[in-house]
Design a protein around this motif. Structure first.
Motif, PDB file in Angstrom:
ATOM      1  N   LYS A 124      58.162 -23.732  10.189  1.00 27.06           N
ATOM      2  CA  LYS A 124      57.241 -24.472  11.112  1.00 27.06           C
ATOM      3  C   LYS A 124      57.693 -26.176  10.950  1.00 27.06           C
ATOM      4  N   ALA A 125      57.988 -26.445   9.667  1.00 26.82           N
ATOM      5  CA  ALA A 125      58.521 -27.816   9.373  1.00 26.82           C
ATOM      6  C   ALA A 125      59.867 -28.093  10.121  1.00 26.82           C
ATOM      7  N   ILE A 126      60.801 -27.033  10.177  1.00 24.90           N
ATOM      8  CA  ILE A 126      62.056 -27.410  10.934  1.00 24.90           C
ATOM      9  C   ILE A 126      61.753 -27.567  12.274  1.00 24.90           C
ATOM     10  N   LEU A 127      60.938 -26.603  12.943  1.00 26.40           N
ATOM     11  CA  LEU A 127      60.645 -26.767  14.395  1.00 26.40           C
ATOM     12  C   LEU A 127      59.896 -28.079  14.527  1.00 26.40           C
ATOM     13  N   GLU A 128      58.818 -28.443  13.672  1.00 34.29           N
ATOM     14  CA  GLU A 128      58.131 -29.863  13.888  1.00 34.29           C
ATOM     15  C   GLU A 128      59.075 -30.940  13.960  1.00 34.29           C
ATOM     16  N   ALA A 129      59.879 -30.842  12.790  1.00 35.66           N
ATOM     17  CA  ALA A 129      60.797 -32.200  12.669  1.00 35.66           C
ATOM     18  C   ALA A 129      61.894 -31.963  14.088  1.00 35.66           C
ATOM     19  N   TRP A 130      62.330 -31.055  14.404  1.00 31.80           N
ATOM     20  CA  TRP A 130      63.241 -30.971  15.682  1.00 31.80           C
ATOM     21  C   TRP A 130      62.334 -31.655  16.925  1.00 31.80           C
ATOM     22  N   LYS A 131      61.342 -31.168  16.958  1.00 28.75           N
ATOM     23  CA  LYS A 131      60.577 -31.481  18.272  1.00 28.75           C
ATOM     24  C   LYS A 131      60.241 -33.168  18.066  1.00 28.75           C
ATOM     25  N   LYS A 132      59.936 -33.539  16.974  1.00 28.57           N
ATOM     26  CA  LYS A 132      59.845 -35.039  16.833  1.00 28.57           C
ATOM     27  C   LYS A 132      60.967 -35.589  17.065  1.00 28.57           C
ATOM     28  N   GLN A 133      62.402 -35.264  16.698  1.00 25.53           N
ATOM     29  CA  GLN A 133      63.255 -35.792  16.859  1.00 25.53           C
ATOM     30  C   GLN A 133      63.614 -35.866  18.559  1.00 25.53           C
ATOM     31  N   LEU A 134      63.550 -34.853  19.155  1.00 24.71           N
ATOM     32  CA  LEU A 134      63.601 -34.501  20.390  1.00 24.71           C
ATOM     33  C   LEU A 134      62.812 -35.754  21.388  1.00 24.71           C
ATOM     34  N   MET A 135      61.390 -35.775  20.972  1.00 27.74           N
ATOM     35  CA  MET A 135      60.700 -36.813  21.677  1.00 27.74           C
ATOM     36  C   MET A 135      60.959 -37.992  21.229  1.00 27.74           C
ATOM     37  N   GLU A 136      61.241 -38.452  20.370  1.00 27.20           N
ATOM     38  CA  GLU A 136      61.921 -39.928  19.928  1.00 27.20           C
ATOM     39  C   GLU A 136      63.187 -40.122  20.774  1.00 27.20           C
ATOM     40  N   ARG A 191      67.760 -30.750  29.661  1.00 28.32           N
ATOM     41  CA  ARG A 191      68.061 -29.608  28.818  1.00 28.32           C
ATOM     42  C   ARG A 191      67.164 -29.569  27.398  1.00 28.32           C
ATOM     43  N   GLU A 192      66.830 -30.880  27.019  1.00 27.39           N
ATOM     44  CA  GLU A 192      65.901 -30.807  25.977  1.00 27.39           C
ATOM     45  C   GLU A 192      64.618 -30.571  26.417  1.00 27.39           C
ATOM     46  N   ARG A 193      64.222 -30.937  27.289  1.00 28.29           N
ATOM     47  CA  ARG A 193      62.548 -30.493  27.866  1.00 28.29           C
ATOM     48  C   ARG A 193      62.826 -28.792  27.731  1.00 28.29           C
ATOM     49  N   LYS A 194      63.578 -28.391  28.327  1.00 23.55           N
ATOM     50  CA  LYS A 194      63.522 -26.714  28.134  1.00 23.55           C
ATOM     51  C   LYS A 194      63.617 -26.313  26.785  1.00 23.55           C
ATOM     52  N   LEU A 195      64.231 -26.947  25.865  1.00 24.91           N
ATOM     53  CA  LEU A 195      64.487 -26.641  24.607  1.00 24.91           C
ATOM     54  C   LEU A 195      63.201 -26.894  23.846  1.00 24.91           C
ATOM     55  N   LEU A 196      62.247 -28.060  24.319  1.00 28.01           N
ATOM     56  CA  LEU A 196      60.971 -28.476  23.603  1.00 28.01           C
ATOM     57  C   LEU A 196      59.855 -27.032  24.060  1.00 28.01           C
ATOM     58  N   LYS A 197      60.366 -26.613  25.085  1.00 28.10           N
ATOM     59  CA  LYS A 197      59.425 -25.516  25.768  1.00 28.10           C
ATOM     60  C   LYS A 197      59.744 -24.467  24.618  1.00 28.10           C
ATOM     61  N   LYS A 198      61.071 -24.052  24.294  1.00 28.30           N
ATOM     62  CA  LYS A 198      61.334 -22.989  23.351  1.00 28.30           C
ATOM     63  C   LYS A 198      60.766 -23.164  22.006  1.00 28.30           C
ATOM     64  N   ILE A 199      60.921 -24.505  21.576  1.00 27.86           N
ATOM     65  CA  ILE A 199      60.415 -24.974  20.357  1.00 27.86           C
ATOM     66  C   ILE A 199      58.828 -24.590  20.097  1.00 27.86           C
ATOM     67  N   GLY A 200      57.990 -24.880  21.213  1.00 28.04           N
ATOM     68  CA  GLY A 200      56.610 -24.890  21.395  1.00 28.04           C
ATOM     69  C   GLY A 200      56.258 -23.172  21.284  1.00 28.04           C
ATOM     70  N   LYS A 201      57.096 -22.385  21.802  1.00 33.36           N
ATOM     71  CA  LYS A 201      56.953 -20.851  21.879  1.00 33.36           C
ATOM     72  C   LYS A 201      57.381 -20.192  20.513  1.00 33.36           C
ATOM     73  N   SER A 202      58.075 -21.065  19.989  1.00 33.31           N
ATOM     74  CA  SER A 202      58.516 -20.566  18.417  1.00 33.31           C
ATOM     75  C   SER A 202      57.437 -20.920  17.711  1.00 33.31           C
ATOM     76  N   ILE A 203      56.757 -22.232  17.526  1.00 34.55           N
ATOM     77  CA  ILE A 203      55.769 -22.544  16.897  1.00 34.55           C
ATOM     78  C   ILE A 203      54.301 -21.658  17.208  1.00 34.55           C
ATOM     79  N   THR A 204      54.221 -21.562  18.217  1.00 35.15           N
ATOM     80  CA  THR A 204      52.826 -20.480  18.668  1.00 35.15           C
ATOM     81  C   THR A 204      53.406 -19.117  18.014  1.00 35.15           C
ATOM     82  N   SER A 205      54.526 -18.623  18.096  1.00 41.42           N
ATOM     83  CA  SER A 205      54.965 -17.192  17.625  1.00 41.42           C
ATOM     84  C   SER A 205      54.882 -17.370  15.853  1.00 41.42           C
TER      85      SER A 205
END
Length: 151
Positions: free
Chosen positions: A41-53, A91-105
């Motif tokens: 979860k920490a990996i995914l949240e950090a990655w998500k934050k990086q992409l949003m930046e 592409r990163e927007r699509k990746l953000l969706k996958k990250i969101g699904k992984s966090i939900t998972s």
């Protein structure tokens, strides 16, 4: 010919870019326990934050750099640069969706298991590809099928 990256090197590069150390498994530890879930979860949240930046930087860059150049070549060059940035962000927007699904998972305690066959995906594979939903065997079969269908 460049050397092929090992899974360990790819994991170190991915995690290093996010400032997270690889998970150290303990002998006899249960797969996808609370510590592992928290790690991913920490990996995914950090990655998500990086992409949003990156999204924020792109918006700022495009606002700051937008100019109506009188020279058509300069204008075309700027439009091409912006187009490339926008494709990357898409592409990163699509990746953000996958990250969101992984966090939900993770929240639903389904993370880390193959969607196709149900086996454990594995800690190192998930560190290298945190949004992985297939074990390496199912992913390989999937790629072989895709290759044959696209001939």
């Amino acid at each position: 010919m460049p050397a092929k990256k090992t899974a360990k090197a790819a994991t170190a590069t991915t995690l290093g870019a996010l400032g997270i150390d690889p998970y150290k498994e303990k002998r006899g530890e249960e797969y996808m326990n609370e510590n592992q879930e928290a790690h991913f979860k920490a990996i995914l949240e950090a990655w998500k934050k990086q992409l949003m930046e990156e999204v924020d930087r792109t918006v700022s860059h495009m606002k700051d750099e937008a100019a109506n150049f009188p020279d058509p070549v300069d204008r075309a060059s700027q439009e091409e640069e912006f187009s490339l940035e926008l494709r990357t962000r898409d592409r990163e927007r699509k990746l953000l969706k996958k990250i969101g699904k992984s966090i939900t998972s993770i929240d639903e305690q389904d993370y880390g298991y193959c969607e196709s066959c149900g086996v454990e995906i594995g800690i190192r594979r998930l560190e290298a590809r945190p949004t992985a939903t297939l074990c390496i065997d199912c992913k390989t079969l999937d790629e072989i099928k895709e290759k044959h269908l696209n001939r």
